[in-house]
Enzyme design. Structure first.
Site, PDB file in Angstrom:
ATOM      1  N   LYS A 161     -69.387 -25.288  47.148  1.00 32.48           N
ATOM      2  CA  LYS A 161     -68.019 -25.044  46.681  1.00 32.48           C
ATOM      3  C   LYS A 161     -67.868 -25.529  45.237  1.00 32.48           C
ATOM      4  O   LYS A 161     -67.307 -26.593  44.963  1.00 32.48           O
ATOM      5  CB  LYS A 161     -67.008 -25.726  47.607  1.00 32.48           C
ATOM      6  CG  LYS A 161     -65.572 -25.187  47.455  1.00 32.48           C
ATOM      7  CD  LYS A 161     -64.687 -25.741  48.547  1.00 32.48           C
ATOM      8  CE  LYS A 161     -63.238 -25.298  48.394  1.00 32.48           C
ATOM      9  NZ  LYS A 161     -63.054 -23.849  48.617  1.00 32.48           N
TER      10      LYS A 161
ATOM     11  N   ARG B 115     -73.398 -31.554  24.406  1.00 30.87           N
ATOM     12  CA  ARG B 115     -73.677 -30.401  25.257  1.00 30.87           C
ATOM     13  C   ARG B 115     -75.179 -30.200  25.383  1.00 30.87           C
ATOM     14  O   ARG B 115     -75.888 -30.144  24.372  1.00 30.87           O
ATOM     15  CB  ARG B 115     -73.026 -29.146  24.674  1.00 30.87           C
ATOM     16  CG  ARG B 115     -73.238 -27.883  25.496  1.00 30.87           C
ATOM     17  CD  ARG B 115     -72.533 -26.695  24.839  1.00 30.87           C
ATOM     18  NE  ARG B 115     -72.723 -25.465  25.612  1.00 30.87           N
ATOM     19  CZ  ARG B 115     -73.758 -24.642  25.505  1.00 30.87           C
ATOM     20  NH1 ARG B 115     -74.721 -24.937  24.637  1.00 30.87           N
ATOM     21  NH2 ARG B 115     -73.843 -23.556  26.248  1.00 30.87           N
TER      22      ARG B 115
ATOM     23  N   GLU C  51     -67.007 -12.009  51.987  1.00 32.30           N
ATOM     24  CA  GLU C  51     -65.781 -12.769  52.266  1.00 32.30           C
ATOM     25  C   GLU C  51     -64.689 -12.347  51.304  1.00 32.30           C
ATOM     26  O   GLU C  51     -64.899 -11.495  50.436  1.00 32.30           O
ATOM     27  CB  GLU C  51     -66.056 -14.264  52.138  1.00 32.30           C
ATOM     28  CG  GLU C  51     -66.612 -14.685  50.790  1.00 32.30           C
ATOM     29  CD  GLU C  51     -67.130 -16.113  50.774  1.00 32.30           C
ATOM     30  OE1 GLU C  51     -66.764 -16.903  51.657  1.00 32.30           O
ATOM     31  OE2 GLU C  51     -67.910 -16.432  49.864  1.00 32.30           O
TER      32      GLU C  51
ATOM     33  N   TYR D  97     -65.397 -28.807  44.186  1.00 34.47           N
ATOM     34  CA  TYR D  97     -63.998 -29.102  44.506  1.00 34.47           C
ATOM     35  C   TYR D  97     -63.732 -28.906  45.976  1.00 34.47           C
ATOM     36  O   TYR D  97     -64.510 -28.294  46.697  1.00 34.47           O
ATOM     37  CB  TYR D  97     -63.053 -28.236  43.661  1.00 34.47           C
ATOM     38  CG  TYR D  97     -62.895 -26.811  44.142  1.00 34.47           C
ATOM     39  CD1 TYR D  97     -61.754 -26.419  44.850  1.00 34.47           C
ATOM     40  CD2 TYR D  97     -63.875 -25.850  43.889  1.00 34.47           C
ATOM     41  CE1 TYR D  97     -61.596 -25.109  45.283  1.00 34.47           C
ATOM     42  CE2 TYR D  97     -63.722 -24.538  44.328  1.00 34.47           C
ATOM     43  CZ  TYR D  97     -62.582 -24.177  45.014  1.00 34.47           C
ATOM     44  OH  TYR D  97     -62.423 -22.879  45.455  1.00 34.47           O
TER      45      TYR D  97
ATOM     46  N   ARG E 145     -67.919 -31.488  53.768  1.00 39.21           N
ATOM     47  CA  ARG E 145     -68.395 -30.372  52.942  1.00 39.21           C
ATOM     48  C   ARG E 145     -68.545 -30.798  51.485  1.00 39.21           C
ATOM     49  O   ARG E 145     -69.462 -30.359  50.779  1.00 39.21           O
ATOM     50  CB  ARG E 145     -67.459 -29.170  53.055  1.00 39.21           C
ATOM     51  CG  ARG E 145     -67.995 -27.937  52.328  1.00 39.21           C
ATOM     52  CD  ARG E 145     -67.156 -26.704  52.586  1.00 39.21           C
ATOM     53  NE  ARG E 145     -65.783 -26.862  52.132  1.00 39.21           N
ATOM     54  CZ  ARG E 145     -64.828 -25.950  52.334  1.00 39.21           C
ATOM     55  NH1 ARG E 145     -65.108 -24.839  52.989  1.00 39.21           N
ATOM     56  NH2 ARG E 145     -63.607 -26.152  51.898  1.00 39.21           N
TER      57      ARG E 145
END
Length: 287
Positions: free
Chosen positions: A151, A101, A183, A33, A52
Site C-alpha cells: 500500500k 536526492r 480491482e 499509508y 498490513r
C-alpha cells in the site's frame, strides 16, 4: 476549527506541520499509508490496518518508527483531540529526508522515517446515501506497477482513473489487466451470481483489503458461497449484483458497469445485507 495533526512525535496545529522538500515520499513516492475509519468515535479494523502497515514496510525494507501500541494511542488521541465521531484517520510513513536526492536508499541508521497522521471528519459516513443509490463504474486498462499488494503512496494512476470516471458522469472505475478485472481505483471489486460472490484472489495484482477479508468471512458465515478467481468485465456485467469494499466505503453496491445496468439499476439485497452485517460486526469489535 484548526485540526491537530501528528508529525514525528509531536501533536501540532495543521498549519505548523512541515515536511522537508527532500522527503522521499515527495521526491520518489517512497512511502506507505493506511486509512482507518472511525465510527461512533472508535476505530474500525485497526488491528488489520496495523498488520498490513507492517507488511508494506517489510516489503520495502523500511523501518516502522512506532510500535503497534504507540500507533493505537496516536490514533485514539487524534480522534479525541479533533472530536471525530465519523470519519477517517490517515497514516503515512516514508523513508525520510536524507537531505538530498538519490535513487539509492538512504542509510536507515542516519535517516529517520517520517510519520504523519491526520483526521478527516466525515459525518454521515455510516449512512451514506450512495449505499441506497448504488455506484456506476466504468472499466479502464490497469496501468499500475506490479506490486499493488504493497500500500504505497504511488496513487497517480488511480487518481487518473477516478478522473476518467468523473468525466463521463460515473462514480469510479474498475481496472482490467489481460482481460480480467483486478480491482477498483481505491477498492476491491466483486459480483454476485445466485448465492455466489466472485472476487479476484489475493496476489501481487491487488491490494489485500482489510475490509475485503472481513466481508468474505462474514459472507461465508451467512452461508453465501465465496469463489476467489479471475473474472472478466463481461461476467460482472451479466451478474445479479455487484459491489466494492474499502475502509471508507465499507460495502458499497454497484448498479451499473459501463453501459450495463444490474438489478434494474437498484442496489441488490445481498450487497445491502453484507453492508449491514459488516457495520454491525465491525462496530462490536471497534476500539
Amino acid at each position: 476549527m484548526t485540526r491537530t495533526v501528528y508529525l514525528n512525535g509531536e501533536y501540532l496545529p495543521e498549519h505548523e506541520a512541515k515536511v522537508s522538500i527532500f522527503d522521499r515520499a515527495f521526491l520518489m513516492a517512497d512511502g506507505v499509508y493506511e486509512v482507518t475509519s472511525v465510527l461512533d468515535g472508535k476505530l474500525i479494523d485497526f488491528a488489520g490496518h496495523a498488520a498490513r502497515l507492517d507488511r508494506s514496510l517489510t516489503e520495502l525494507d523500511m523501518r516502522n518508527p512506532v510500535t503497534a501500541d504507540e500507533l493505537l494511542e496516536i490514533h485514539r488521541e487524534l480522534v479525541r483531540m479533533n472530536g471525530i465521531e465519523e470519519g477517517l484517520v490517515y497514516l503515512q510513513i516514508t523513508r525520510g529526508a536524507p537531505g538530498d536526492r538519490d535513487f539509492v536508499f538512504p542509510d536507515p541508521e542516519t535517516t529517520e522515517p517520517t510519520i504523519v497522521l491526520f483526521t478527516q471528519s466525515m459525518p454521515g459516513l455510516k449512512d451514506s446515501p450512495k449505499a441506497q443509490k448504488g455506484l456506476h463504474v466504468i472499466s479502464i486498462d490497469d496501468q499500475r506497477w506490479g506490486r499493488r499488494d504493497i500500500k504505497t503512496v504511488q496513487l497517480l494512476y488511480p487518481s487518473m482513473g477516478k478522473m476518467m470516471a468523473k468525466k463521463v458522469g460515473a462514480d469510479d472505475a474498475w481496472m482490467v489487466q489481460d482481460g480480467y478485472v483486478t480491482e477498483g481505483t481505491s477498492n476491491n471489486a466483486y459480483f454476485i451470481k445466485g448465492n455466489r460472490i466472485v472476487t479476484r484472489p489475493r496476489s501481487h495484482d491487488i491490494l489485500h483489503g482489510i475490509t475485503r477479508a472481513a466481508v468474505l468471512r462474514f459472507a461465508a458465515e451467512a452461508q453465501m458461497e465465496v469463489e476467489e478467481r479471475l473474472f472478466t468485465i463481461d461476467e460482472a456485467k451479466a451478474a445479479d449484483e455487484a459491489f466494492i469494499t474499502s475502509a471508507s466505503a465499507f460495502v458499497m453496491p454497484v448498479v451499473r458497469i459501463d453501459d450495463a445496468e444490474l438489478g434494474g439499476g437498484k442496489p441488490g439485497p445481498k450487497a445491502l445485507r453484507l453492508r449491514e452485517i459488516y457495520l454491525e460486526e465491525s462496530l462490536k469489535a471497534a476500539v
